[in-house]
Design an enzyme around this catalytic site. Structure first.
Site, PDB file in Angstrom:
ATOM      1  CB  SER A  95     -35.188   7.427  65.487  1.00  0.00           C
ATOM      2  OG  SER A  95     -33.885   7.345  65.006  1.00  0.00           O
ATOM      3  CG  ASP A 126     -26.570   7.766  62.393  1.00  0.00           C
ATOM      4  OD1 ASP A 126     -26.574   8.020  63.605  1.00  0.00           O
ATOM      5  OD2 ASP A 126     -25.663   8.129  61.620  1.00  0.00           O
ATOM      6  NE  ARG A 142     -37.669   7.794  69.187  1.00  0.00           N
ATOM      7  CZ  ARG A 142     -37.203   6.727  69.844  1.00  0.00           C
ATOM      8  NH1 ARG A 142     -37.084   6.755  71.157  1.00  0.00           N
ATOM      9  NH2 ARG A 142     -36.878   5.637  69.198  1.00  0.00           N
ATOM     10  CE1 TYR A 176     -35.158  11.062  69.556  1.00  0.00           C
ATOM     11  CE2 TYR A 176     -34.275   8.841  69.547  1.00  0.00           C
ATOM     12  CZ  TYR A 176     -34.751   9.933  68.871  1.00  0.00           C
ATOM     13  OH  TYR A 176     -34.821   9.904  67.487  1.00  0.00           O
TER      14      TYR A 176
END
Ligand SMILES: *[C@@H]1O[C@H](CO)[C@@H](O)[C@H](O)[C@H]1NC(C)=O
Ligand SMILES: *[C@@H]1O[C@H](CO)[C@@H](O)[C@H](O)[C@H]1NC(C)=O
Length: 450
Positions: free
Chosen positions: A187, A405, A180, A175
């Protein structure tokens, strides 16, 4: 360590700083941070990323970012020691990659969970919380700085496999794509396409592969780049995703080829029922995944797809959640059963893994697209290869429950408004950092119970 002794001495001299110490689990540093940079006693300011340092339980000599291992003290393997290259090209197992292997437990997550359990005063809840340390999750290699951890875990797993006679399987998430998370903000990664992103990414993959190559006795399973290909199916109207398309495909291709060459079993992330499971998205999704599989040489190590990663959908819902209305694929099993034939006819005989780590409770969300720290979520079905479907290799916990998150702080550079919606738990710290109250809810609402 020296600096915290120094800061402790300094704060003794300057009482104002003592009053300004951050609470356990609170922020204590990061870009733009102007609050306290020391922590109350019993916790240590630990850098999580450039944007966020957090007060984690412990003392300066045992920071959780430096996880303990069960390596025999006599044989620590130096990461720079000569790699023992595998004697031959790895041969894929025709079967489920988990069969015959024990899943290696991430010491980092076990340590986070142990610290969190210690901080719970209710002893019944604390015991349940502590038991989560025995449930395998995935290690997210979300920056180059995490690769030394991988090296350590591989070495640790290899030693454990030899001492126990039980072969070890290590679960990772690859990841770190440049640009991204192109359709969201929480994120954002460390690489940008404009600034040498593809070459940096290839170097990141090379480092992962070099580590894995040294331990051919440890089996590795990887989830490849959450959200990235799904974003290419549905979010090309977002400028950042349109710009990233070519680079994402080139980088995923590189990752799949290099990882397959050292025997890593890969599952590409395929969103979830409420994303690619809508009937109009199934065929375009299947065609994209089949093309990526084909372009990467159709290696048998490219096992298939991972669904519901870090999401909340049931594998098999008792009744459809009202928010799913209009989508016949209202849970993951319906989604998988619909996507599978489309994949097969596109030439990709994929099998699946499904994240159920936070799917214990249902009917929690206002809208299906909500993904951030959903209030009232509980830990779900434990990881198992007893999945009830020949299409599903394993139920897994990809998202380590308790890691946040995304932040609800609207001033943070990584703020995503989804994390401030009414169905999102708040106040929430930065993505990836520990969210204690959220973890406690996951424990108390676990279904089946812990
Ligand atoms: C990305 O696509 C999904 C699925 O169509 C959609 O719900 C979401 O709003 C899109 N995101 C953005 C930022 O456009
Ligand atoms: C929110 O983030 C900003 C910018 O990083 C920071 O200055 C502020 O103190 C944060 N607020 C809270 C409540 O953490």
């Amino acid at each position: 360590m020296r600096s915290s002794v120094f800061l402790a001495a300094l704060s003794a001299l300057l009482p104002a700083y003592v009053a300004g110490q951050a609470q356990q689990w609170g922020q204590c540093g990061g870009i733009g941070w102007t609050g306290a940079t020391t922590c109350v006693s019993g916790s240590v300011c630990t850098k999580q990323n450039d944007y966020y340092s957090q007060c984690l339980p412990g003392t300066a000599t045992s920071a959780p970012s430096n996880p303990p291992t069960s390596l025999p003290s006599s044989s620590p393997t130096s990461p720079t020691s000569a790699p023992s290259s595998p004697s031959s090209t790895p041969t894929p197992s025709a079967n489920n990659p988990w069969t015959g292997y024990q899943i290696y437990l991430s010491p980092y997550y076990a340590n986070e969970v142990a610290a969190a359990a210690k901080a719970i005063s209710d002893s019944t809840l604390a015991a349940k919380a502590a038991s989560v340390a025995q449930i395998p999750t995935f290690t997210w290699l979300d920056s180059v700085s995490k690769i030394p951890d991988l090296q350590q875990y591989l070495s640790d797993a290899s030693a454990l496999g030899k001492s126990s006679g039980q072969k070890q399987l290590l679960q990772i998430v690859v990841y770190d794509l440049p640009d991204r998370d192109c359709a969201a903000k929480a994120s954002n990664g460390e690489f940008s396409i404009a600034n040498n992103g593809q070459a940096n990414y290839e170097n990141y993959i090379d480092q992962i592969v070099a580590a894995i190559k040294q331990f051919p006795d440890v089996r590795v399973v990887a989830v490849i780049e959450p959200d990235s290909l799904a974003n290419l199916v549905t979010n090309l109207s977002v400028q950042k995703c349109a710009n990233a398309q070519t680079t994402y495909l080139a980088c995923v291709n590189y990752a799949l080829k290099q990882l397959s060459a050292v025997g890593v079993y890969s599952y590409m992330d395929a969103g979830h029922a409420g994303w690619l499971g809508w009937p109009a998205n199934l065929t375009p999704a299947a065609q994209l995944f089949a093309k990526v599989y084909s372009d990467a040489g159709k290696s048998p190590f490219i096992k298939g797809l991972a669904t519901n990663v870090a999401n909340y959908n049931a594998l098999s819902a008792a009744t459809p959640d009202p928010i799913t209305q209009g989508d016949p694929n209202y849970d993951e099993i319906h989604y998988i059963n619909s996507l599978s034939p489309a994949l097969t006819s596109a030439g990709f005989p994929a099998t699946f893994i499904v994240d159920q780590g936070r799917s214990g409770q249902q009917n929690l969300r206002q809208q299906w697209g909500d993904w951030c720290n959903i209030k009232g979520a509980g830990f779900g079905t434990r990881p198992t290869t007893n999945t009830g479907s020949s299409l599903i290799d394993s139920i897994v916990w990809v998202k380590p429950g308790g890691e946040c998150d995304g932040t609800s702080n609207s001033s943070s550079p990584r703020f995503d408004s989804t994390c401030a919606l009414s169905d999102a738990a708040q106040p929430a710290p930065e993505a990836g950092t520990w969210f204690q109250s959220y973890f406690e809810t996951l424990v108390s609402k676990a279904n089946p119970p812990l």
